[in-house]
Write an enzyme that holds these catalytic residues in place. Structure first.
Site, PDB file in Angstrom:
ATOM      1  CG  ASP A 157      -1.668   1.249   1.406  1.00 34.75           C
ATOM      2  OD1 ASP A 157      -2.394   1.607   0.470  1.00 34.75           O
ATOM      3  OD2 ASP A 157      -1.540   1.897   2.461  1.00 34.75           O
ATOM      4  CG  ASP A 197      -0.841   2.192   6.957  1.00 34.52           C
ATOM      5  OD1 ASP A 197      -1.381   2.061   5.834  1.00 34.52           O
ATOM      6  OD2 ASP A 197      -0.642   3.290   7.497  1.00 34.52           O
ATOM      7  CG  ASP A 244      -4.109  -1.203   3.443  1.00 34.88           C
ATOM      8  OD1 ASP A 244      -4.443  -0.993   2.269  1.00 34.88           O
ATOM      9  OD2 ASP A 244      -3.396  -0.424   4.105  1.00 34.88           O
TER      10      ASP A 244
END
Length: 673
Positions: free
Chosen positions: A370, A567, A571
């Protein structure tokens, strides 16, 4: 703090080790005279006579067999009664058969192996002690973690400082932490600034600077200034308690290869029983042929005793097969490596939840990152101030942005505070949606925003300025134009900056032949600009949170085993979908809960450490399993031919277990950095 439950289990483990140690030493107290007495017999002198010797062997072996070895015999009996066969069945059959020869020797012309039964059980109890002590190290790792925590806390009660046990600290209590003291529990600094040693949590040796508003972790050490901290997590919710929970989960889990080993063992033990029966039959049917082998072997194997009676030789070989084939080392091969690996990971800020992740991580083909908060810091920062009067430009921009709540504006204010710039009073503040903000400072009209805002108020932008602006935007930076008194005074560029270790970690992954991918909801230009900075192979841009799972699935279909690093709350589904979900420890609790691995420090270089740990741990597991299986496969034929004394077989078996434990412990020397 989670400690009462764990302390109970720790004391149980300590009692187990003490009990196993007691059994071992008492067993040898009875067995030592057996060995000395048997040495006399082997030299050709039976003292004082054969009857006393035979009775003595029975008397000395009985407490070792039926008092100290009772748990082994009971375990074997339960297994047999459930039509099952475990490792204890082999030891029990071997020792019981040997023990019964003592009574048979009183009436038949048969060698007395009752003393050998006592010796085998003593060696077995020694092996059990080593095994229990090794498994106890798992608890020792948890005990070490527990000892990291503070035992007391100084809290403010009715305006006065009071010291209380850590268990009495409640949410929102205000704690006083002086230099050199441990922070009692997780919290937020409300007053003070200090350098904090967070090495116990992150594995990073350098202290980090923390100030009012920053989160701190319980059990870390305050190095400099006095801090006032509000407790935000207590008891089982604290970081340290979660670490202990994850270490326990890993140590209690199984890796897929262990399931394979368990399946093999479930067939192996019954097979050994069949081989033992076959050995007995073969010695009865072909005593001369097998006896000839023992005559030949005595030249270089001093313990081989040729010329035994047919029944004695058959029992001798059968007992040796039962003892040598006991796969005790198999039971230790995986757990010991997992215990050491989990402890090593925790020391380096890598928390692994499952054994499956340990096995899978070494085979990662792709790692998906990410962008925001993972590759980047997730916090906008001022990167450039362009103008003739940079300090004045920052002061005016920060003063106007102080009336705004926009995250980009907060980055400008933070930069002004960092440079200790005093903010000015403003009048007539107005936010113009989609364009920017305006207001008056010291009688001058101030505008901060995009080109549309400048055009709206007839402020011209020359070609050089446009060129600089476009270059900054190509670098994934947000550019704010600042107009003062009807003229363009300059520009301020803000960006979510890349973490210091991101580029190095990506380069290291490439050396490991792992493909890297960025997945982001941002536009393609921003994503590609970040990818270029850090060297990522592929960018998946403008991906909505609900689409991340599908993108991970596509990568799995195309490349195979995929790891996902994230995080945020959005996600969590993708972390679950990935073969290995890796959460950044500075992220949300939901992401951490969904992941198989948590990197406490928040640095993605932890991914490299985790892969190295996985490869090293699995290598040790494979070495242990190969050693344990290989040893049994090689030794059983020798035992069948009567070339292994049952006691030598037991010594070899114990040595095999010790070698597996020693090999697992050598994992501690692996360098992850």
């Amino acid at each position: 703090m989670f400690s009462k439950k764990n302390n109970i289990s720790l004391s149980k483990d300590e009692r187990k080790v003490k009990t196993a140690g007691f059994k071992m030493w008492v067993a040898w107290a009875f067995t030592a005279p057996i060995i000395i007495w048997m040495l006399f017999e082997m030299s050709g002198r039976v003292w004082p006579n054969r009857l006393v010797f035979n009775l003595g062997m029975i008397v000395l072996s009985t407490p070792v067999m039926f008092w100290l070895g009772k748990s082994t015999l009971r375990s074997a009996w339960i297994a047999i009664s459930h039509k099952n066969a475990n490792m204890d069945v082999l030891i029990a059959l071997g020792t019981v058969v040997s023990y019964l020869t003592g009574f048979a020797s009183l009436f038949l012309s048969l060698a007395n192996y009752a003393g050998v039964a006592g010796m085998i059980m003593a060696f077995h109890l020694t092996g059990r002690y080593v095994e229990i002590k090794a498994k106890g190290r798992a608890s020792q790792a948890i005990k070490k973690l527990l000892e990291l925590g503070a035992k007391t806390a100084k809290i403010i009660v009715d305006g006065e400082e009071k010291e209380v046990p850590i268990e009495e600290v409640k949410l929102n209590d205000i704690m006083i932490v002086r230099p050199g003291e441990k922070i009692p529990t997780d919290g937020k600094i409300i007053e003070g600034e200090s350098a904090i040693d967070e090495s116990m949590a992150t594995g990073e040796s350098m202290p980090v600077q923390r100030k009012a508003g920053d989160e701190v972790i319980g059990a870390t050490v305050n190095q400099k200034g006095m801090l006032k901290i509000k407790a935000t997590k207590v008891g089982k919710d604290t970081f340290l308690s979660q670490v202990i929970k994850m270490v326990e989960e890993l140590q209690g889990s199984k890796v897929p290869i262990q399931e394979f080993a368990d399946k093999v063992t479930s067939y192996f033990v019954p097979s050994v029983l069949g081989i033992a029966a076959l050995t007995f039959i073969l010695w009865i049917i072909f005593p001369n042929s097998l006896g000839a082998i023992t005559v030949w072997a005595q030249n270089f194997l001093p313990w081989v005793t040729p010329g035994l009676g047919i029944l004695t030789a058959a029992i001798f070989a059968t007992v040796a097969v039962l003892v040598i084939a006991c796969p005790c080392a198999l039971g230790l091969a995986t757990p010991t490596a997992l215990m050491v690996g989990s402890g090593l990971g925790a020391e380096h800020g890598i928390l692994i939840r499952s054994g499956e992740a340990i096995q899978t991580m070494k085979d990662l083909k792709v790692v998906v990152f990410d962008k925001t908060g993972t590759i980047t810091k997730g916090k906008p920062e001022v990167t450039e101030i362009i103008g003739e009067q940079k300090r004045e430009l920052l002061q005016i921009a920060a003063s106007l942005e102080n009336a705004s709540e926009h995250p980009i504006g907060q980055a400008v204010i933070s930069k002004a505070k960092e440079k200790r710039i005093e903010l000015l009073d403003i009048n007539n503040f107005e936010s113009i949606t989609g364009h920017g903000i305006k207001g008056d400072i010291g009688g001058r009209k101030i505008l901060i925003g995009n080109e549309s805002l400048m055009r709206q108020f007839n402020i011209g932008i020359n070609s050089d300025t446009k060129q600089i602006k476009e270059k900054l935007e190509d670098e994934a930076k947000t550019v704010m134009l600042v107009g003062i008194g009807g003229k363009l005074a300059g520009m301020i560029a803000v960006a979510d900056t890349v973490k210091e270790d991101s580029a190095g970690a990506i380069a290291e992954l490439k050396k490991m032949n792992v493909k890297t991918v960025i997945i982001t909801g941002d536009n393609k230009r921003t994503g590609e600009a970040i990818a270029k900075k850090v060297g990522v192979d592929e960018v998946l841009a403008e991906v909505l949170p609900e689409q991340k799972v599908k993108e991970v699935q596509k990568l799995q279909e195309k490349y195979g085993i995929v790891g996902m690093v994230g995080d945020g709350i959005n996600d969590a589904p993708a972390l679950k979908q990935a073969n290995v979900g890796i959460a950044i420890g500075t992220g949300t609790d939901i992401a951490i809960e969904a992941a198989d691995v948590t990197l406490v420090s928040g640095k993605i270089s932890g991914v490299i450490r985790a892969i190295k740990l996985s490869r090293a741990t699995f290598k040790k597991i494979k070495q242990n399993l190969y050693w344990a299986f290989g040893y049994n496969i090689a030794a059983v034929p020798l035992a069948m031919m009567g070339l292994l004394h049952p006691v030598i077989a037991e010594i070899a078996m114990a040595t095999s277990s010790i070698s597996v434990i020693a090999n697992a412990n050598s994992l501690r020397k692996v360098k992850l950095d």
